[in-house]
Design a protein around this motif. Structure first.
Motif, PDB file in Angstrom:
ATOM      1  N   ARG A  99      -1.767   5.851  -5.641  1.00  0.00           N
ATOM      2  CA  ARG A  99      -1.059   7.084  -5.279  1.00  0.00           C
ATOM      3  C   ARG A  99       0.432   6.880  -5.122  1.00  0.00           C
ATOM      4  O   ARG A  99       0.878   5.906  -4.519  1.00  0.00           O
ATOM      5  CB  ARG A  99      -1.592   7.637  -3.946  1.00  0.00           C
ATOM      6  CG  ARG A  99      -2.833   8.474  -4.036  1.00  0.00           C
ATOM      7  CD  ARG A  99      -3.048   9.247  -2.748  1.00  0.00           C
ATOM      8  NE  ARG A  99      -3.213   8.369  -1.604  1.00  0.00           N
ATOM      9  CZ  ARG A  99      -4.358   8.215  -0.948  1.00  0.00           C
ATOM     10  NH1 ARG A  99      -5.438   8.852  -1.323  1.00  0.00           N
ATOM     11  NH2 ARG A  99      -4.422   7.411   0.091  1.00  0.00           N
ATOM     12  N   LEU A 100       1.188   7.836  -5.647  1.00  0.00           N
ATOM     13  CA  LEU A 100       2.587   8.005  -5.284  1.00  0.00           C
ATOM     14  C   LEU A 100       2.623   9.044  -4.162  1.00  0.00           C
ATOM     15  O   LEU A 100       1.989  10.098  -4.280  1.00  0.00           O
ATOM     16  CB  LEU A 100       3.397   8.525  -6.465  1.00  0.00           C
ATOM     17  CG  LEU A 100       3.637   7.561  -7.626  1.00  0.00           C
ATOM     18  CD1 LEU A 100       4.058   8.332  -8.872  1.00  0.00           C
ATOM     19  CD2 LEU A 100       4.691   6.539  -7.260  1.00  0.00           C
ATOM     20  N   VAL A 101       3.329   8.757  -3.089  1.00  0.00           N
ATOM     21  CA  VAL A 101       3.373   9.683  -1.952  1.00  0.00           C
ATOM     22  C   VAL A 101       4.839   9.959  -1.620  1.00  0.00           C
ATOM     23  O   VAL A 101       5.552   9.075  -1.138  1.00  0.00           O
ATOM     24  CB  VAL A 101       2.654   9.108  -0.716  1.00  0.00           C
ATOM     25  CG1 VAL A 101       2.663  10.142   0.409  1.00  0.00           C
ATOM     26  CG2 VAL A 101       1.228   8.706  -1.055  1.00  0.00           C
ATOM     27  N   SER A 102       5.291  11.176  -1.907  1.00  0.00           N
ATOM     28  CA  SER A 102       6.666  11.551  -1.593  1.00  0.00           C
ATOM     29  C   SER A 102       6.658  12.585  -0.476  1.00  0.00           C
ATOM     30  O   SER A 102       5.760  13.424  -0.399  1.00  0.00           O
ATOM     31  CB  SER A 102       7.373  12.115  -2.828  1.00  0.00           C
ATOM     32  OG  SER A 102       6.704  13.265  -3.304  1.00  0.00           O
ATOM     33  N   VAL A 103       7.656  12.514   0.385  1.00  0.00           N
ATOM     34  CA  VAL A 103       7.747  13.455   1.500  1.00  0.00           C
ATOM     35  C   VAL A 103       9.207  13.819   1.707  1.00  0.00           C
ATOM     36  O   VAL A 103      10.101  12.976   1.585  1.00  0.00           O
ATOM     37  CB  VAL A 103       7.123  12.856   2.784  1.00  0.00           C
ATOM     38  CG1 VAL A 103       7.782  11.544   3.167  1.00  0.00           C
ATOM     39  CG2 VAL A 103       7.184  13.847   3.937  1.00  0.00           C
TER      40      VAL A 103
END
Length: 204
Positions: A99-103
């Protein structure tokens, strides 16, 4: 003249800083106190109330992101042949498992989805057998609401889509892009939801 409130850009700056402090391991209380000590907030109870309000939003975003970042971060080198002598090279990082997780403290919009979509395509072009995913987290348009969007395997070949993005990039270095990102995202979202894309794009 002493400011008794901060404007939207200043609030985003404070919120984004608190969010990334929390992602690096600070508690919400520590992040709030660090921002207070920076002197960026209005004085007295006015500033403390604002700091708590922003910290509450940043805490919700950070806690949601950390739930998805449940694996050790990794980096993947990418070297993709796009044809016509063009190559896409670089490193996609951090990747949490598959997973790529951007916030972001911003309200989630097309710009943030595109920022996640491009490295996701690069991962699929590098290793099409893995079921890569991207999770984008931000604020919803409604106040104090959270929005989480997911991106997965593209229907078309990743290399073809990357080639299209490079063509847009090349065009943007020569002349203004005829369809700005917010307008094009409004058109695409309306089409996906079965609404009138032309009206949505014109409104945007």
């Amino acid at each position: 003249a002493m400011p008794v409130d901060i404007n939207a850009l200043e609030e985003w700056t404070v919120g984004d800083r608190m969010l990334h402090d929390m992602l690096r391991g600070m508690s919400p209380k520590e992040a709030r106190e660090a921002e207070w000590c920076r002197g960026t907030l209005p004085p007295g109870q006015l500033g403390w109330r604002k700091a708590k309000e922003i910290a509450d939003r940043a805490t919700l975003l950070a806690e949601t992101a950390l739930r998805y970042r449940d694996a050790e971060p990794a980096a993947y080198d990418v070297d993709v042949e796009l044809g016509s002598g063009r190559r896409l090279t670089g490193t996609v990082s951090p990747v949490f498992g598959d997973r790529l997780v951007s916030v972001t403290y911003s309200k989630l919009d097309g710009k943030h989805l595109l920022q996640a979509w491009t490295p996701l395509l690069a991962l699929f072009a590098r290793d099409p057998a893995t079921d890569w995913r991207a999770v984008c987290i931000g604020r919803a348009k409604k106040r104090d609401m959270l929005r989480t969007d997911g991106l997965g395997r593209p229907e078309e070949k990743p290399v073809d889509l990357l080639r299209d993005l490079v063509a847009v990039y090349d065009a943007g270095r020569r002349e203004p892009i005829p369809l700005p990102i917010k307008t094009s995202y409004a058109w695409a979202a309306a089409r996906h939801e079965g609404d009138n894309p032309e009206s949505a794009a014109r409104y945007r």
